[in-house]
Design an enzyme around this catalytic site. Structure first.
Site, PDB file in Angstrom:
ATOM      1  N   GLU A  82       0.826  -1.210   0.000  1.00 55.39           N
ATOM      2  CA  GLU A  82       0.000   0.000   0.000  1.00 55.39           C
ATOM      3  C   GLU A  82       0.864   1.265   0.000  1.00 55.39           C
ATOM      4  O   GLU A  82       0.431   2.347   0.384  1.00 55.39           O
ATOM      5  CB  GLU A  82      -1.000  -0.036   1.162  1.00 55.39           C
ATOM      6  CG  GLU A  82      -1.840  -1.322   1.148  1.00 55.39           C
ATOM      7  CD  GLU A  82      -3.330  -1.158   0.851  1.00 55.39           C
ATOM      8  OE1 GLU A  82      -3.874  -0.077   1.107  1.00 55.39           O
ATOM      9  OE2 GLU A  82      -3.951  -2.135   0.365  1.00 55.39           O
ATOM     10  N   CYS A  94      -2.595  11.244   4.129  1.00 54.43           N
ATOM     11  CA  CYS A  94      -3.024  10.261   3.107  1.00 54.43           C
ATOM     12  C   CYS A  94      -3.074  10.898   1.737  1.00 54.43           C
ATOM     13  O   CYS A  94      -2.898  10.224   0.718  1.00 54.43           O
ATOM     14  CB  CYS A  94      -4.418   9.736   3.408  1.00 54.43           C
ATOM     15  SG  CYS A  94      -4.600   8.895   4.967  1.00 54.43           S
ATOM     16  N   HIS A 153      -3.528   1.558   7.965  1.00 53.63           N
ATOM     17  CA  HIS A 153      -2.176   1.854   7.470  1.00 53.63           C
ATOM     18  C   HIS A 153      -1.356   2.387   8.645  1.00 53.63           C
ATOM     19  O   HIS A 153      -1.903   3.035   9.545  1.00 53.63           O
ATOM     20  CB  HIS A 153      -2.195   2.952   6.393  1.00 53.63           C
ATOM     21  CG  HIS A 153      -2.822   2.547   5.099  1.00 53.63           C
ATOM     22  ND1 HIS A 153      -3.693   3.357   4.407  1.00 53.63           N
ATOM     23  CD2 HIS A 153      -2.696   1.416   4.360  1.00 53.63           C
ATOM     24  CE1 HIS A 153      -4.077   2.748   3.283  1.00 53.63           C
ATOM     25  NE2 HIS A 153      -3.492   1.566   3.244  1.00 53.63           N
TER      26      HIS A 153
HETATM   27  O1  SUG Z   1      -7.715   2.651   1.409  1.00 56.78           O
HETATM   28  N1  SUG Z   1     -10.523   4.728   1.804  1.00 56.78           N
HETATM   29  C1  SUG Z   1      -9.065   4.580   1.708  1.00 56.78           C
HETATM   30  C2  SUG Z   1      -8.373   5.577   2.618  1.00 56.78           C
HETATM   31  C3  SUG Z   1      -6.904   5.601   2.400  1.00 56.78           C
HETATM   32  C4  SUG Z   1      -6.179   6.438   3.391  1.00 56.78           C
HETATM   33  N2  SUG Z   1      -4.808   6.455   3.108  1.00 56.78           N
HETATM   34  C5  SUG Z   1      -3.806   6.428   4.008  1.00 56.78           C
HETATM   35  N3  SUG Z   1      -4.027   6.126   5.262  1.00 56.78           N
HETATM   36  N4  SUG Z   1      -2.628   6.660   3.600  1.00 56.78           N
HETATM   37  C6  SUG Z   1      -8.657   3.145   2.052  1.00 56.78           C
HETATM   38  O2  SUG Z   1      -9.240   2.560   2.952  1.00 56.78           O
HETATM   39  C7  SUG Z   1     -12.827   4.286   1.103  1.00 56.78           C
HETATM   40  C8  SUG Z   1     -13.581   4.326  -0.190  1.00 56.78           C
HETATM   41  C9  SUG Z   1     -15.050   4.037  -0.043  1.00 56.78           C
HETATM   42  O3  SUG Z   1     -15.455   3.351   0.876  1.00 56.78           O
HETATM   43  O4  SUG Z   1     -15.815   4.479  -0.918  1.00 56.78           O
HETATM   44  C10 SUG Z   1     -11.314   4.136   0.905  1.00 56.78           C
HETATM   45  O5  SUG Z   1     -10.891   3.504  -0.040  1.00 56.78           O
END
Ligand code: SUG
Length: 417
Positions: free
Chosen positions: A161, A346, A229
């Site tokens: 990731e 993020c 993460h």
């Molecule tokens: O991968 N949310 C992302 C958020 C990513 C955050 N990034 C970091 N922490 N670096 C995930 O969980 C939700 C999309 C939805 O439910 O429509 C989503 O993909």
């Protein structure tokens, strides 16, 4: 001159709340809500503008073409006939979270003196597993200069990731540093998204020195509490590690290894007795951008949710009143992204490089931000209700908006079919 550059993902016109990420508590809680793509993108652009005002170098990554028709074709379907869950996965604007675009090892850390980037495969979540081809196309353009080496994804099933599970510590951005790869093994009821094999393979591809590379396990308790993460519970900048006491499974040996590799390291740890994991995750205290200001000293760029959580804000007041390296707090409103579990950190991918070696179409100044805001204002939908994602008129609006943005940025070649 090498500088830290933050490449923020521009929030795309299809931003919506489909609840696609099991283990991401905010996304699950907001599933089925009505999103505000235009406000979301403007919030992200305002954050970039604020960072420019701090004297930081700012870059962008572009939203992906959504729906992803090519991906649906590989599944022998198309948008109109796909079931609702596949429509949502094909439409997701999740590429906005640029911290998951790639892992970056700056030139001072690598054996060949090039800055290495590996695009993240994001295989754990179906809606994110089809991001990498369009991300890779952008990385190959933005970082085409021989100062960089861009790698393809680590093969499935080894989940990767990207920078969200990677921290670089160094006495200064342009000095050789220590790279910390954080992987997961268990997460209680939730998936561990970063596989140790992906991390070790990336360190190999990036030609990192084994003596300056650390692999640390994220704590099961953190993943189980919603830290899907590492960057939800820890962040590093130069010689400072800012982390929650319960971020790592084997905290003491990890600290010892880090101190041995980088004697100058300063570990700023938040005790669980002051801020619980639950408050840390709800407020995204550690998903701040920890940045070095051009005039010296470090600032934390925090989401408004951190200010609104009393235990967190109280602790931060003491932090900046003390003698430590973090002296300034900047609060930004990225609520639309936060509601899907994506905070200020993020939304950005950090690259240490000479800005002159980067394709200028991926760097922004005030004027370019204003031009992007104009496109967003004209084309991004004001709202997306959950039952609207099957509406052909909405899809046409999303596709028109995406094309208009790429045209404005002279990047229309990124639209592949
Ligand atoms: O991968 N949310 C992302 C958020 C990513 C955050 N990034 C970091 N922490 N670096 C995930 O969980 C939700 C999309 C939805 O439910 O429509 C989503 O993909």
């Amino acid at each position: 001159m090498l500088r830290e550059i933050n490449f923020d993902g521009i929030i795309g016109p299809s931003h919506n709340y489909a609840g696609l990420s099991h283990g991401n508590l905010a996304a699950t809680r907001n599933a089925g809500g009505t999103s505000a793509p235009r406000a979301a993108a403007l919030q992200g652009l305002a954050k970039m503008r604020a960072n420019l005002a701090l004297g930081l170098v700012q870059g962008i990554l572009l939203p992906h073409r959504r729906p992803d028709h090519g991906w649906l074709a590989t599944l022998a379907t198309d948008y109109a006939s796909a079931p609702a869950h596949l429509q949502a996965q094909a439409l997701s604007a999740s590429a906005m979270w640029a911290a998951n675009a790639a892992t970056v090892s700056p030139a001072p850390d690598t054996a060949d003196g090039r800055c290495h980037l590996t695009v993240a495969n994001l295989v754990t979540m179906p809606h994110r597993s089809h991001e990498w081809p369009q991300t890779l196309a952008q990385l190959r353009l933005a970082f085409a200069d021989p100062a960089f080496m861009v790698h393809g994804p680590i093969p499935a099933p080894f989940g990767d990731e990207g920078a969200a599970n990677h921290m670089r510590l160094a006495p200064a951005h342009d000095a050789p540093g220590v790279e910390v790869f954080v992987y997961g093994e268990r997460g209680g009821p939730f998936p561990a998204r970063q596989h140790r094999q992906a991390s070790t393979s990336i360190a190999g591809h990036h030609r990192l020195s084994p003596g300056a590379t650390i692999f640390a396990q994220q704590s099961e308790a953190a993943i189980a509490a919603g830290a899907f993460h590492n960057d939800v519970v820890a962040v590093a900048n130069e010689a400072v590690l800012f982390a929650h006491e319960q971020a790592f499974e084997h905290r003491d040996p990890f600290h010892a290894e880090l101190r041995a590799a980088l004697p100058a390291v300063e570990i700023v740890e938040v005790p669980a007795a002051r801020v619980s994991l639950a408050d840390a995750i709800a407020s995204y205290l550690f998903n701040a951008q920890l940045v070095t200001l051009p005039g010296g000293g470090m600032a934390l760029i925090l989401p408004t949710e951190a200010r609104d959580t009393p235990a967190v804000w109280g602790w931060l007041q003491e932090l900046v009143a003390g003698n430590g390296p973090i002296r300034r707090l900047e609060v930004v409103d990225v609520r639309e992204s936060m509601a899907n579990g994506g905070g200020p950190a993020c939304l950005r991918l950090r690259v240490v490089a000479d800005p002159a070696t980067i394709d200028p179409r991926f760097l922004v100044d005030e004027a370019k931000l204003a031009a992007i805001e104009a496109v967003v204002g004209e084309h991004w939908p004001e709202h997306i209700a959950p039952d609207a994602i099957g509406d052909p008129a909405l899809i046409a609006t999303i596709e028109r908006g995406h094309r208009a943005l790429l045209e404005a940025l002279d990047l229309v070649g990124l639209i592949d079919n």
